[in-house]
Design an enzyme around this catalytic site. Structure first.
Site, PDB file in Angstrom:
ATOM      1  N   CYS A   1       0.840  -1.201   0.000  1.00 49.85           N
ATOM      2  CA  CYS A   1       0.000   0.000   0.000  1.00 49.85           C
ATOM      3  C   CYS A   1       0.875   1.251   0.000  1.00 49.85           C
ATOM      4  O   CYS A   1       1.993   1.229   0.503  1.00 49.85           O
ATOM      5  CB  CYS A   1      -0.938   0.127   1.194  1.00 49.85           C
ATOM      6  SG  CYS A   1      -2.075  -1.234   1.380  1.00 49.85           S
TER       7      CYS A   1
ATOM      8  N   ARG B   1       3.124   0.162  -5.384  1.00 49.98           N
ATOM      9  CA  ARG B   1       2.947  -0.474  -4.074  1.00 49.98           C
ATOM     10  C   ARG B   1       1.586  -1.153  -3.929  1.00 49.98           C
ATOM     11  O   ARG B   1       1.303  -1.766  -2.899  1.00 49.98           O
ATOM     12  CB  ARG B   1       3.099   0.584  -2.966  1.00 49.98           C
ATOM     13  CG  ARG B   1       4.428   1.281  -2.979  1.00 49.98           C
ATOM     14  CD  ARG B   1       4.509   2.322  -1.900  1.00 49.98           C
ATOM     15  NE  ARG B   1       4.477   1.720  -0.593  1.00 49.98           N
ATOM     16  CZ  ARG B   1       5.540   1.256   0.048  1.00 49.98           C
ATOM     17  NH1 ARG B   1       6.729   1.340  -0.501  1.00 49.98           N
ATOM     18  NH2 ARG B   1       5.431   0.711   1.245  1.00 49.98           N
TER      19      ARG B   1
ATOM     20  N   TRP C   1      -2.958  -2.320  -1.563  1.00 47.86           N
ATOM     21  CA  TRP C   1      -2.625  -3.718  -1.886  1.00 47.86           C
ATOM     22  C   TRP C   1      -3.326  -4.532  -0.815  1.00 47.86           C
ATOM     23  O   TRP C   1      -2.947  -4.509   0.348  1.00 47.86           O
ATOM     24  CB  TRP C   1      -1.111  -3.922  -1.828  1.00 47.86           C
ATOM     25  CG  TRP C   1      -0.704  -5.331  -2.138  1.00 47.86           C
ATOM     26  CD1 TRP C   1      -0.306  -6.290  -1.250  1.00 47.86           C
ATOM     27  CD2 TRP C   1      -0.639  -5.937  -3.422  1.00 47.86           C
ATOM     28  NE1 TRP C   1      -0.003  -7.448  -1.920  1.00 47.86           N
ATOM     29  CE2 TRP C   1      -0.201  -7.273  -3.247  1.00 47.86           C
ATOM     30  CE3 TRP C   1      -0.911  -5.495  -4.724  1.00 47.86           C
ATOM     31  CZ2 TRP C   1      -0.022  -8.151  -4.315  1.00 47.86           C
ATOM     32  CZ3 TRP C   1      -0.732  -6.374  -5.780  1.00 47.86           C
ATOM     33  CH2 TRP C   1      -0.289  -7.675  -5.578  1.00 47.86           C
TER      34      TRP C   1
ATOM     35  N   ASN D   1      -0.686   1.934   5.853  1.00 47.45           N
ATOM     36  CA  ASN D   1       0.054   0.850   5.217  1.00 47.45           C
ATOM     37  C   ASN D   1       0.670   0.021   6.326  1.00 47.45           C
ATOM     38  O   ASN D   1       1.367   0.558   7.180  1.00 47.45           O
ATOM     39  CB  ASN D   1       1.157   1.423   4.313  1.00 47.45           C
ATOM     40  CG  ASN D   1       2.192   0.375   3.933  1.00 47.45           C
ATOM     41  OD1 ASN D   1       1.842  -0.790   3.721  1.00 47.45           O
ATOM     42  ND2 ASN D   1       3.438   0.770   3.851  1.00 47.45           N
ATOM     43  N   GLY D   2       0.409  -1.294   6.307  1.00 50.10           N
ATOM     44  CA  GLY D   2       0.973  -2.165   7.335  1.00 50.10           C
ATOM     45  C   GLY D   2      -0.065  -3.178   7.762  1.00 50.10           C
ATOM     46  O   GLY D   2      -1.085  -3.371   7.084  1.00 50.10           O
TER      47      GLY D   2
ATOM     48  N   GLU E   1      15.172 -24.067  -7.798  1.00 52.76           N
ATOM     49  CA  GLU E   1      14.837 -22.652  -7.913  1.00 52.76           C
ATOM     50  C   GLU E   1      16.034 -21.854  -8.435  1.00 52.76           C
ATOM     51  O   GLU E   1      15.879 -20.944  -9.249  1.00 52.76           O
ATOM     52  CB  GLU E   1      14.347 -22.117  -6.551  1.00 52.76           C
ATOM     53  CG  GLU E   1      13.989 -20.657  -6.500  1.00 52.76           C
ATOM     54  CD  GLU E   1      12.908 -20.209  -7.486  1.00 52.76           C
ATOM     55  OE1 GLU E   1      12.276 -21.040  -8.151  1.00 52.76           O
ATOM     56  OE2 GLU E   1      12.725 -18.982  -7.612  1.00 52.76           O
TER      57      GLU E   1
ATOM     58  N   LYS F   1      15.891 -19.567 -11.872  1.00 54.02           N
ATOM     59  CA  LYS F   1      16.232 -18.136 -11.902  1.00 54.02           C
ATOM     60  C   LYS F   1      17.298 -17.870 -12.953  1.00 54.02           C
ATOM     61  O   LYS F   1      17.196 -16.942 -13.746  1.00 54.02           O
ATOM     62  CB  LYS F   1      16.754 -17.648 -10.533  1.00 54.02           C
ATOM     63  CG  LYS F   1      15.758 -17.548  -9.410  1.00 54.02           C
ATOM     64  CD  LYS F   1      14.764 -16.421  -9.550  1.00 54.02           C
ATOM     65  CE  LYS F   1      13.534 -16.858 -10.260  1.00 54.02           C
ATOM     66  NZ  LYS F   1      12.396 -17.264  -9.511  1.00 54.02           N
TER      67      LYS F   1
ATOM     68  N   GLU G   1      15.923 -18.344 -16.564  1.00 52.47           N
ATOM     69  CA  GLU G   1      14.896 -17.440 -17.082  1.00 52.47           C
ATOM     70  C   GLU G   1      15.396 -16.011 -17.283  1.00 52.47           C
ATOM     71  O   GLU G   1      14.910 -15.330 -18.179  1.00 52.47           O
ATOM     72  CB  GLU G   1      13.634 -17.449 -16.211  1.00 52.47           C
ATOM     73  CG  GLU G   1      13.788 -16.791 -14.865  1.00 52.47           C
ATOM     74  CD  GLU G   1      12.487 -16.757 -14.076  1.00 52.47           C
ATOM     75  OE1 GLU G   1      11.417 -16.633 -14.667  1.00 52.47           O
ATOM     76  OE2 GLU G   1      12.560 -16.840 -12.835  1.00 52.47           O
TER      77      GLU G   1
ATOM     78  N   HIS H   1      23.214 -40.811 -11.978  1.00 56.44           N
ATOM     79  CA  HIS H   1      22.411 -41.694 -12.828  1.00 56.44           C
ATOM     80  C   HIS H   1      22.203 -41.106 -14.212  1.00 56.44           C
ATOM     81  O   HIS H   1      21.164 -41.310 -14.832  1.00 56.44           O
ATOM     82  CB  HIS H   1      21.079 -42.001 -12.143  1.00 56.44           C
ATOM     83  CG  HIS H   1      21.256 -42.655 -10.814  1.00 56.44           C
ATOM     84  ND1 HIS H   1      21.603 -43.974 -10.664  1.00 56.44           N
ATOM     85  CD2 HIS H   1      21.211 -42.153  -9.556  1.00 56.44           C
ATOM     86  CE1 HIS H   1      21.735 -44.256  -9.381  1.00 56.44           C
ATOM     87  NE2 HIS H   1      21.498 -43.153  -8.686  1.00 56.44           N
TER      88      HIS H   1
ATOM     89  N   LYS I   1       4.610 -12.004 -16.280  1.00 56.14           N
ATOM     90  CA  LYS I   1       4.539 -12.149 -14.823  1.00 56.14           C
ATOM     91  C   LYS I   1       3.462 -13.160 -14.432  1.00 56.14           C
ATOM     92  O   LYS I   1       3.626 -13.927 -13.507  1.00 56.14           O
ATOM     93  CB  LYS I   1       4.257 -10.784 -14.194  1.00 56.14           C
ATOM     94  CG  LYS I   1       4.266 -10.775 -12.680  1.00 56.14           C
ATOM     95  CD  LYS I   1       5.659 -10.961 -12.127  1.00 56.14           C
ATOM     96  CE  LYS I   1       5.686 -11.158 -10.633  1.00 56.14           C
ATOM     97  NZ  LYS I   1       6.866 -11.926 -10.205  1.00 56.14           N
TER      98      LYS I   1
END
Ligand code: F6R
Length: 609
Positions: free
Chosen positions: A2, A28, A75, A101-102, A481, A485, A488, A504, A604
């Site tokens: 936010c 935000r 948000w 915000n929070g 992961e 990264k 991509e 193997h 995204k």
């Protein structure tokens, strides 16, 4: 996340500036927008769900009167992205307005306390308790000024906030305050401003005053006055000059969103620890009852599921099946049934394959649980119970902060389930809880102390044609992961396997100088992993290891190493261990002259199957 903004202007109307400043804070959050101003002792308010431009087109945010006002771009974390949950929120009389915000952790207790005192709540947000609390404080202490009432109310709040409040009681002031959410002031000859972030006011001033935790600020036509919330003592702080361009400012001085989001992880992990207990308990109850649990997701979110399957098994003795969402219908579509539980994990909550898998399971009467970063997304609408990861908007295409937040929530769930089932000792649970709370500091240390080292490693290897990523046990997920990264955003074909599997087949690729990255927490797999490192070294591989600080056994074997703080439990290790791999991908892409925020061919949110 936010974004909040407030201004006290000497002459001009506040609304157009609030509107344009919120636009610069839209990164935000963009679930809803709202502005409240004061003119002639009266509050004027406009707010609605949707992006700022759309709401402005429908409502004209600029024509609110008055030269004092506050605004918010949201948000969603508590309550769906609807008009009723849009800020500013008000007290019962509509004479106090607050943007925030929070996360107010004790909002449920405060809300029921205030409801018992006849306060009426209209939204599902945590924020709404704040104006009611101020109203109640004034009711009980009519001699208090508005500023003093805000100060007293803040003492009752637990959690994080950057907030701004206005009231008809003192119509020439904005009161703002900070605890653990960002707040900064701007000043120039025409007025004073408060905002979540510098870009909000950068076109009108580059003179900023940073506000610290535990401080309250009064903005008025006379300027600003900072006080400590606890004792009201005055704090003297002069503005500093900010040397940012507007473009740099949106990324808070970082060259890319990806690196900004990597650096945000201490903060996002802290937010994730503020999860509402109630929802964690609900999800835990469903998981406990389930006879089979599928963890369903794509890409990075799938890697979080893979790691979670180790957490649930080791801590709660619950077998779970991580499944690529795109394979779920083929693999389990016929057998999933009323006794099955699906925990779908999706940053966006809109990934087509994940939603298709969930819909298939739902049609067969399975229980759907959701974990997402976007409240109001389709996944939240079709889940029986969902939980938000609280990481704030992620703008870089590569998932970073949302991955570690997913892992943190999944670890919290596994721990709760362990507690409920009595499967591990209370001492072990306490230790893991302590370590979870320590992770923001751990990740901060990694970013502060290891970033340059990772950058140098990336520089050395940026032109390699292929990379290996290996790990054992839960670190298999970390290795997967790391590979995703690098592939991509740096376009380097990479291979990841559980280290034991490398013999193997994949090991045939290894020759002199071949880069192999190992994730090596000091866990039960450590000894066997050393064997795997030696196999690679024997074939001339260049081994880069992510190790715990002071792991001399591995240090003596490998060519390069990056250290993370010591003493991290195996089940939590993917959170810190993935951070150097995120940095490796970022700096490799940078070294190759690529834009890490916008890798080719990717979006995204993948909304096609
Ligand atoms: C990789 C990445 C993707 C997403 C995947 C699923 O960095 O971002 O692999 O993880 O597309 O997206 P969500 O989590 O939104 O379902």
């Amino acid at each position: 996340m936010c974004g909040i903004f407030g201004c006290v202007l000497k002459e001009e109307n506040a609304a157009p500036l609030i509107h344009s400043s919120l636009k610069r804070l839209e990164y935000r959050g963009y679930d809803s927008v709202g502005i409240a101003t004061i003119a002639d002792g009266k509050i004027y308010l406009k707010k609605d769900q949707g992006k700022i431009d759309d709401v402005h087109r429908a409502l004209n945010l600029d024509d609110l009167p008055g030269n004092i006002g506050i605004g918010h771009t949201r948000w969603a974390t508590h309550g769906a992205p609807l008009k009723v949950n849009a800020h500013p929120h008000s007290d019962c009389t509509g004479e106090i307005m607050v943007v925030h915000n929070g996360i107010i952790e004790n909002f449920m207790e405060l809300r029921s306390e205030l409801q018992n005192l006849d306060h009426t709540f209209v939204s599902k947000t945590d924020t709404e308790v704040i104006p009611h609390l101020i109203e109640q404080t004034l009711k009980q202490n009519p001699q208090l000024s508005f500023v003093a009432a805000v100060q007293e109310s803040l003492k009752r709040l637990e959690g994080s906030y950057a907030l701004a409040a206005i009231s008809t009681k003192e119509p020439d002031k904005i009161v703002c305050a900070r605890n653990e959410s960002p707040l900064v002031l701007g000043v120039n000859g025409s007025g004073v401003f408060c905002a979540s972030d510098i870009p909000a006011f950068l076109p009108v001033t580059n003179k900023a005053v940073m506000i610290n935790n535990g401080e309250l600020v009064v903005l008025s036509p006379k300027g600003y006055e900072i006080r400590k919330i606890q004792d009201g003592s005055l704090v003297s702080r002069e503005p500093e000059t900010i040397e940012w361009t507007a473009e740099m400012a949106v990324k808070q001085g970082y060259p890319h969103f990806m690196i900004k989001e990597i650096h945000e992880q201490p903060e996002t992990l802290r937010n994730t620890l503020r999860m509402q207990e109630h929802y964690l308990d609900l999800l835990t109850t469903f998981l406990d009852r389930a006879s089979e649990v599928f963890l369903v997701a794509c890409g990075t979110s799938y890697h979080a599921c893979l790691a979670a399957s180790y957490m649930f098994s080791k801590l709660a003795f619950l077998p779970t099946y991580p499944v690529y969402a795109s394979e779920f219908i083929e693999q389990h579509g016929k057998s999933v049934n009323i006794d099955s539980t699906i925990l779908a994990v999706s940053q966006s909550g809109e990934t087509a394959d994940t939603l298709a898998a969930v819909t298939c399971a739902q049609q067969r009467a399975a229980t759907i649980l959701g974990l997402t970063n976007v409240i109001g997304s389709t996944l939240t609408r079709i889940s029986r119970v969902y939980i938000g990861t609280q990481a704030g908007p992620e703008i870089g295409v590569a998932a970073t902060k949302t991955f570690t937040s997913q892992l943190s929530v999944l670890a919290q769930l596994a721990l709760r389930l362990a507690k409920k089932r009595g499967k591990i000792s209370q001492d072990e649970i306490d230790l893991l809880e302590q370590q979870l709370c320590q992770l923001p500091v751990t990740v901060d240390t990694i970013v502060r102390t290891q970033e340059e080292k990772v950058r140098q490693i990336a520089e050395k290897f940026k032109d390699r044609e292929v990379f290996f990523f290996l790990g054992r046990g839960i670190s298999t997920a970390t290795a997967f992961e790391g590979r995703l990264k690098l592939m991509e955003i740096a376009y380097i074909p990479s291979i990841a396997f559980p280290a034991g599997e490398s013999k193997h087949g994949p090991i045939s690729l290894v020759k002199e100088g071949f880069p192999v990255v190992f994730a090596c927490p000091r866990d039960d797999c450590h000894k066997t992993l050393i064997g795997n490192i030696m196999e690679m070294k024997a074939r001339g591989a260049h081994v880069i290891a992510i190790i715990e600080e002071g792991d001399e056994d591995i240090k003596s074997l490998v060519d390069d190493y990056v250290e993370v703080p010591r003493g991290i439990a195996s089940v939590l290790s993917p959170i810190p261990f993935v951070v150097p791999l995120q940095l490796l991908a970022y700096y490799t892409a940078l070294g190759k002259g690529l834009d890490p925020d916008m890798p080719r061919n990717l979006a995204k949110s993948v909304t096609v199957k």
